[in-house]
Design a protein around this motif. Structure first.
Motif, mmCIF file in Angstrom:
data_model
loop_
_atom_site.group_PDB
_atom_site.id
_atom_site.type_symbol
_atom_site.label_atom_id
_atom_site.label_comp_id
_atom_site.label_asym_id
_atom_site.label_seq_id
_atom_site.Cartn_x
_atom_site.Cartn_y
_atom_site.Cartn_z
ATOM 1 N N UNK A 222 34.645 39.072 42.320
ATOM 2 C CA UNK A 222 33.587 39.325 43.304
ATOM 3 C C UNK A 222 32.230 39.403 42.602
ATOM 4 N N UNK A 223 31.218 38.856 43.238
ATOM 5 C CA UNK A 223 29.861 38.983 42.709
ATOM 6 C C UNK A 223 28.891 39.010 43.883
ATOM 7 N N UNK A 224 27.610 39.110 43.591
ATOM 8 C CA UNK A 224 26.622 39.285 44.659
ATOM 9 C C UNK A 224 26.547 38.050 45.551
ATOM 10 N N UNK B 103 29.863 45.657 44.230
ATOM 11 C CA UNK B 103 30.556 46.210 43.062
ATOM 12 C C UNK B 103 29.683 46.213 41.812
ATOM 13 N N UNK C 184 35.982 48.044 40.418
ATOM 14 C CA UNK C 184 36.646 47.331 39.322
ATOM 15 C C UNK C 184 37.699 46.360 39.862
ATOM 16 N N UNK D 180 35.727 43.357 41.049
ATOM 17 C CA UNK D 180 35.204 42.556 39.926
ATOM 18 C C UNK D 180 36.328 41.780 39.244
#
Lengths: 405, 279
Positions: free
Chosen positions: B77-79, B54, B70, B73
C-alpha cells in the motif's frame, strides 16, 4: 550544493521556530506541543542563569572528569605518515562516552522544571547508561527505551543500566532499533505528560532539542580549541567525527564553524556499502519529516522510512540532526562515510598502535582519518573525536572476529 | 457552497443525534478488502469515514494501528494506491465525507501541492495530520484550506485555553478532541471530563467537536455522544478486523462482517442518545 548564499556566521541558528534553513521545526502531535514550548522556555531561562552554569560546571569537573584530554596520537601519526593526529578523549568521561555531557544538562533542567520521571531512547546504550547514571545520582525514576535488536547486541550496557536502577524496555515494534526506541519514547511522553521529561540523546527531535543538545555538547569543541592553542599555539586544520544523529560531531564542530580555515569532516556509517544496507542519511537520503524535525532521511519513494544498517548500534539510525542537514547543504561540513569493515579495521589499528579501544562509532571516524591523514602535510593538525570507548562492543567484536569470550 | 462535512453534521443535527466517525487503515489487510470495508461502513451506520495513510513510524498510535499500517505496507500500500481506493469509494458514494488521517512524511514525499490536487480530485474532504501542530501551519494546513480541503485539528487535554485559539484558528470541518493524553487504542477516558472539555472547546468555536481515543463499544459511544457532536472509533474496528485474519494476516470470509457488526453496535450507541432538546 555549495552555491547557496553563505551566511555571515554558521553559528546563529536555529531561528525562533527552530529552523536551520529548511531543516528542523516542531513536527509533533498537539499533545506534546505545550510540553515542547514549556521546555523551550525553561531552557531559555536556564541558559542565562549563572547558577545553572555553575552547577553544570562543578559536575563537569568533579563527576564527569572534564576537561577530557586532547592527546597527541604519536604512533598512529607515525604509521599514517601525514597529518599530526590528536584524539579528543571523550571516551574517558564518566560512563565512557560524550553522551553524559548532554544528559547532565538535561537532567539539571528536568530538576529545575520539577520533573521526577525521566525517559530516554538509546541505540548503543551509551545515552541510556548516561541517563541512568545521572538519574541515580539525583534520585529520579528512569525508563530507557531500547530496540530489541540493540538489547541483544549491547548486553553489557543493558546490565549497566539495570545496575544503576533504570528500567530498560526492549522495543519490539518496527525494525526494533534506535528509530523505534524513539517512537516508543515519544509514545510514553504523550501518555505521561504531567511528570515526565524526555531526555533525547542526540541533536534531533523537535525544537529546542537540536539546539539545546548541541549547546550542551559544545564543551567538546570549546575545550579542544583551548587545548590546541596550548599544545600547538594555533587552531587545528581539520576535525573528524562520526555521525549517527550527530551530537558528538556537532559538539566538536560548532565552535569552529566560523573558522573557515578549519576543514570539517563528518563520517556517516556506510554499513555494508552505500549501494547496500547502510545508515548514511546525508549521502543516501532525502529531506523528509520524522521524529519532530525535517532532515535528511533514508526512505522509499512513498516516504516510508527504510531500515538503516550499521555494525555500530549508535549509528544505526535512518535520520540525522537537522543542523547537519543544513551544514551539508551549505557545504560548510564535508560528509563522508565508512563501512562496517573499514570501521572494524580502524578499531584494531587504534587498539594496537595507541592502546586505546575505541567504540565502533568513533572507529568510523578513525577509518576516514587513515585515508585523510596520509594526504596531508606533516604540520597539518587533525583532531578526531574518540566519542566513546569500546568496552561495550567487546562481545560483538569477538563474535565477528570469531574469538569466543 | 455546503461541503460534504457540513451537510453530514447538519443531517445528524436534524436527526437529533451525534455523528459516528469510523477509522480504518487503507490497504489493511489488502487493498480490496479495505475498500470493501470502507464501502460497508456508511451502510452499517458510519456518518464520516477516516481512511488511514499507512506510515512506518506512527508515533502517536498504539499497537493496533501500528500493526495495521505495517500489514498494509507489507502488501504494497502507498499514497497513490490509497487515493485510488478513495476514488473508487466515491464512485458509489457521493455524500459520505472521507477524511485521510496519517503523518506528514508520506504527503511531504508525494509532493504537497500535487497531493492536494490529487486528493481533492479523488474525492477526499479533509485531512488529519498528526504531526503538524499550528506552529507548522505553512507546511500543509494553509495550502490545504486554500485547495478546498478541510484541515482538521486535534485538540488535546494539554491544549489549554491560552493555546486553543491558535489551535482553532486555521481549521475547518470539525475539531477532533483527543480524549486522553496518550496513544490510540489504549486507555478509556473519563467521560465526565470529556464532556467538560468539549464544552470548553465549543466556547471557542462554532465547529462541531468530535471525540476519539479509547472508544471501544456501543456503551462508550453512547457515553461520549451525550457530550459531543460526534464519536470517533478506530483501534476497536482494527482489533475486530485483526481477530478474523488468518495466520498469514490475510482476510477471511468473516473480515468485513466483523467490522460492520461492531459499527452497527456503535451506531446504535450513538443513536440511543437524543440530542434534540439541546439543539
Amino acid at each position: 550544493m555549495t552555491n547557496q548564499a553563505q551566511p555571515n556566521s554558521f553559528r546563529t541558528g536555529p531561528d525562533e521556530r527552530g529552523h536551520f534553513g529548511i531543516f528542523g521545526g516542531r513536527f509533533v502531535a498537539e499533545t506534546l506541543m505545550p510540553l515542547v514550548l514549556d521546555l523551550e522556555k525553561a531552557y531559555a531561562d536556564a541558559k542565562v542563569d549563572p547558577a545553572f552554569h555553575a552547577e553544570m560546571s562543578a559536575m563537569m569537573t568533579h563527576y564527569i572528569g572534564r576537561p577530557s584530554p586532547l592527546y597527541f596520537a604519536e604512533r598512529l601519526t607515525e604509521h599514517l605518515n601525514g597529518a599530526k593526529i590528536y584524539f579528543k578523549r571523550e571516551e574517558l568521561n564518566h560512563t565512557g562516552a560524550h553522551k553524559v555531557n548532554n544528559v547532565l544538562g538535561q537532567i539539571l533542567l528536568a530538576r529545575r522544571m520539577g520533573k521526577k520521571r525521566i525517559i530516554a531512547e538509546t541505540g548503543a546504550g551509551q545515552h541510556g547508561v548516561a541517563t541512568a547514571t545521572l538519574c541515580a545520582r539525583y534520585g529520579l525514576e528512569c525508563i530507557v527505551y531500547m530496540g530489541a535488536v540493540d538489547v541483544e547486541r549491547q548486553k553489557p550496557n543493558v546490565f549497566r543500566m539495570n545496575m544503576l536502577g533504570a528500567k530498560v524496555v526492549p522495543v519490539q515494534s518496527g525494525t526494533r532499533t534506535l528509530k523505534d526506541a524513539m517512537n516508543e519514547a515519544l509514545r510514553d511522553w504523550v501518555t505521561n505528560v504531567a511528570d515526565t521529561f524526555y531526555c533525547i540523546g542526540t541533536v534531533a527531535g523537535p525544537h529546542p532539542y537540536p539546539a539545546m543538545v548541541r549547546d550542551f555538547q559544545c564543551v567538546i569543541g570549546n575545550e579542544t580549541r583551548e587545548q590546541m592553542m596550548q599544545a600547538e599555539g594555533r587552531l587545528p586544520d581539520s576535525l573528524v567525527a562520526c555521525i549517527g544523529g550527530g551530537s558528538n560531531a556537532i559538539g566538536l564542530f560548532h565552535p569552529f564553524l566560523d573558522d573557515r580555515s578549519v576543514e570539517i569532516y563528518g563520517v556517516e556509517a556506510a554499513g555494508h556499502g552505500l549501494d547496500k544496507l547502510h545508515a548514511a542519511s546525508l549521502t543516501g537520503g532525502r529531506p523528509g519529516v520524522l521524529h519532530g524535525n525535517r532532515t535528511y532521511l533514508l526512505m522509499n519513494d512513498d516516504g516510508q522510512i527504510t531500515d538503516a544498517h550499521s555494525i555500530s548500534a549508535g549509528l544505526d539510525y535512518p535520520g540525522i540532526g537537522p543542523e547537519h542537514s543544513w551544514l551539508h547543504d551549505m557545504g560548510r561540513v564535508t560528509y563522508i562515510s565508512a563501512t562496517d569493515d573499514e570501521a572494524l579495521e580502524a578499531f584494531q589499528l587504534c587498539a594496537r598502535l595507541e592502546g586505546i579501544l575505541p567504540a565502533l562509532e568513533p572507529a568510523h571516524a578513525l577509518a576516514k582519518v587513515t585515508e585523510l591523514a596520509p594526504k596531508k602535510a606533516k604540520d597539518h593538525l587533525m583532531v578526531v573525536n574518540i566519542s566513546g570507548r569500546g568496552d561495550k562492543d567487546m562481545p560483538q567484536i569477538a563474535e565477528i572476529l570469531g574469538a569466543g569470550i | 457552497m455546503t461541503t460534504r462535512i457540513e451537510a453530514r453534521f447538519e443531517k445528524c443535527r436534524r436527526e437529533g443525534r451525534a455523528a459516528l466517525v469510523t477509522y480504518v487503515m487503507a490497504g489493511d489487510p489488502d487493498p480490496e478488502t479495505s475498500l470493501e470495508i470502507l464501502k460497508s461502513l456508511p451502510r452499517a451506520g458510519a456518518d464520516i469515514v477516516e481512511f488511514g495513510l499507512p506510515f512506518t513510524d506512527p508515533m502517536a498510535d498504539g499497537p493496533a494501528i501500528q500493526a495495521a499500517g505495517l500489514r498494509a505496507l507489507k502488501v504494497g500500500q502507498n499514497t497513490v494506491k490509497t487515493l485510488e481506493l478513495v476514488r473508487r469509494f466515491r464512485e458509489g458514494d457521493a455524500d459520505t465525507p472521507v477524511i485521510l488521517m496519517g503523518y506528514f512524511n508520506p504527503i511531504h514525499t508525494y509532493g504537497r501541492d500535487r497531493f492536494l490536487v490529487d486528493a481533492r480530485q479523488a474525492g477526499v474532504d479533509g485531512l488529519i495530520v498528526v504531526d503538524l501542530p499550528p506552529e507548522e501551519d505553512d507546511e500543509l494546513c494553509l495550502p490545504a484550506l486554500e485547495a478546498g480541503l478541510a484541515f482538521i485539528r486535534l485538540a488535546t487535554p494539554t491544549t489549554d485555553d491560552k493555546r486553543l485559539p491558535a489551535v482553532l484558528a486555521n481549521t475547518a470541518g470539525f475539531v477532533y478532541y483527543v480524549s486522553i493524553t496518550g496513544i490510540t487504542g489504549m486507555a478509556t477516558p473519563d467521560f465526565g471530563k470529556v464532556a467538560m472539555a468539549v464544552e470548553r472547546i465549543k466556547r471557542h468555536t462554532p465547529l462541531p467537536v468530535v471525540v476519539g481515543f479509547g472508544v471501544k463499544s456501543g456503551a462508550h459511544a453512547a457515553a461520549v455522544a451525550r457530550g459531543a457532536d460526534g464519536v470517533v472509533v478506530g483501534s476497536a474496528l482494527i482489533d475486530a478486523l485483526n481477530g478474523t485474519l488468518d495466520a498469514d494476516d490475510r482476510a477471511t470470509s468473516r473480515s468485513v462482517e466483523a467490522v460492520t457488526t461492531l459499527v452497527k453496535e456503535l451506531s446504535e450507541g450513538v443513536r440511543s442518545v437524543s440530542k434534540r432538546e439541546a439543539a
